[in-house]
Scaffold this motif. Structure first.
Motif, short mmCIF file in Angstrom:
data_model
loop_
_atom_site.label_atom_id
_atom_site.label_comp_id
_atom_site.label_asym_id
_atom_site.label_seq_id
_atom_site.Cartn_x
_atom_site.Cartn_y
_atom_site.Cartn_z
N TRP A 71 0.73 -1.30 0.03
CA TRP A 71 -0.21 -0.02 0.10
C TRP A 71 0.82 1.22 0.17
O TRP A 71 0.55 2.28 -0.46
N GLN A 125 3.82 1.53 -1.36
CA GLN A 125 4.33 1.76 -2.85
C GLN A 125 3.10 2.30 -3.51
O GLN A 125 3.59 3.02 -4.69
N SER A 126 1.98 1.81 -3.45
CA SER A 126 0.83 2.38 -4.41
C SER A 126 0.58 3.81 -3.99
O SER A 126 0.18 4.33 -5.10
N SER A 184 -2.50 7.42 -13.63
CA SER A 184 -1.70 7.90 -12.34
C SER A 184 -2.28 9.25 -11.70
O SER A 184 -2.88 10.15 -12.60
#
Length: 298
Positions: A58, A60-61, A255
Motif C-alpha cells: 500500500w 508503494q501504491s 496515475s
C-alpha cells in the motif's frame, strides 16, 4: 514574447537582492543537493511510517496516487521540498522563505488577483464545446464525496504547487539572477530542469518529449510572471489553477487520479487523443499567462 528589458523585471530585483550577499554557484549546487537529501530522508521516514501502519504494497501504491488517501499523502509530502529549500537557503545564504516568496501581503494580493482572473477564463472554457474533451468521461468519485474532499484537496494541491514554485521560481531563479545578469540564464535554466523533471517516457511513451516541452514552457511563463510581479504569488496561482483542473476535475486514469471527479478514457501514452489535447493545452496555457499579466496591470 518575453520583454527582457531591465524595466520589465525591475520588481524581481527585490527578490534577487536578498541572494546577492552569497551568490556563488557552489552554494546553489550544494543547496540543491541538501534539498535532495532532506526530501529523500523525510520521504523515507514517511513511507516507513505508512508501511508500519498499513502494508509495504500500500505504501508503494502511494506513488501512483490512485486513491484519495494516497493522493492526499503524496501531495502533502511536497511540504518536504519547501522545508528542504528553507534549510538550504537558511544555512547557505542566510535567507528566509519570506525573502524567497516576496512580501506576504503583496504575494497574497497578487495570488488572488491572478487566480480570480484565471477562474473566469476557466469558466468560459468550460462552457464552450466540446463538453467531454472528445470522448466520454468516466465518473471517478461520487459528487458528494468529491465535494466533501474538495477543501482539503485544494489545500493539498496548494502545498504541491507552492513547493515547486519555491524551489524553481524562487530559490533557483533568484540565486542564478544574483550571479548572472542575462534573463536567458535565470529564466531558462530552472525551466529546463523543470521540464526534465517531468520527462517520463515510462508513463508517457511517445508523448514524453511533448509533455516535457509543455512543462518547460509552463516553467518559463511562471518565471516571467515572478520576475514581473516581484513575488511568487502569481506563479503559484497559475500553477494551482492548472493542477487543480488536471488533478481534481478531469484526470488521466493511469496515475495521480485519486482525487479527480472524472477520468479521461485514454492514458498519458495515447498518441492520438492525448496529443491533440496537449496542443490545446499549449494554447490555454498561453491565454492563462496573458490573462495573469493583464490582471497584474490593474
Amino acid at each position: 514574447m518575453f520583454d527582457t528589458q531591465p524595466g520589465a523585471y525591475s520588481a524581481h530585483q527585490r527578490l534577487v537582492d536578498a541572494a546577492r550577499a552569497r551568490p556563488q554557484l557552489w552554494r546553489l549546487l550544494v543547496g540543491l543537493a541538501l534539498v535532495g537529501v532532506v526530501v529523500t530522508v523525510l520521504n523515507f521516514v514517511l513511507f516507513g511510517l505508512v508501511s508500519t501502519l498499513g502494508s509495504v504494497a500500500w505504501a508503494q501504491s502511494l506513488l501512483a496516487g490512485a486513491s484519495p488517501t494516497a493522493m492526499l499523502v503524496l501531495l502533502a509530502s511536497f511540504a518536504f521540498v519547501t522545508f528542504g529549500v528553507w534549510v538550504a537557503a537558511r544555512s547557505l545564504q542566510g535567507r528566509t522563505l519570506n525573502s524567497i516568496c516576496g512580501p506576504w501581503r503583496q504575494a497574497t494580493s497578487q495570488f488572488w488577483t491572478v487566480f480570480k482572473a484565471l477562474f473566469v477564463i476557466g469558466f468560459v472554457v468550460t462552457i464552450l464545446p466540446p463538453y467531454d474533451m472528445g470522448a466520454t468521461l468516466t465518473q471517478n468519485l461520487a459528487l458528494s464525496t468529491w465535494l466533501l474532499l474538495l477543501p482539503v484537496s485544494l489545500f493539498a494541491v496548494l502545498i504541491q504547487v507552492s513547493a515547486e514554485e519555491v524551489l524553481f521560481r524562487g530559490y533557483m531563479q533568484q540565486t542564478l539572477a544574483a550571479r548572472f545578469r542575462s534573463p536567458v540564464i535565470w529564466l531558462g535554466i530552472p525551466s529546463i530542469l523543470f521540464a526534465a523533471g517531468h520527462y517520463a517516457p515510462g508513463a508517457a511513451g511517445d508523448n514524453a518529449l511533448l509533455v516535457a516541452v509543455w512543462s518547460g514552457l509552463f516553467g518559463l511563463l511562471a518565471a516571467d510572471l515572478t520576475a514581473r510581479a516581484g513575488t511568487l504569488g502569481p506563479a503559484i496561482a497559475l500553477h494551482l489553477f492548472n493542477n487543480m483542473v488536471a488533478l481534481l476535475f478531469i484526470s488521466l486514469p493511469d496515475s495521480l487520479s485519486g482525487l479527480a471527479l472524472y477520468l479521461l478514457p485514454y492514458d498519458m501514452s495515447d498518441t492520438g487523443m492525448l496529443r491533440q489535447w496537449l496542443y490545446v493545452d499549449f494554447a490555454v496555457m498561453l491565454v492563462s499567462w496573458l490573462t495573469a499579466r493583464v490582471a497584474l496591470r490593474r
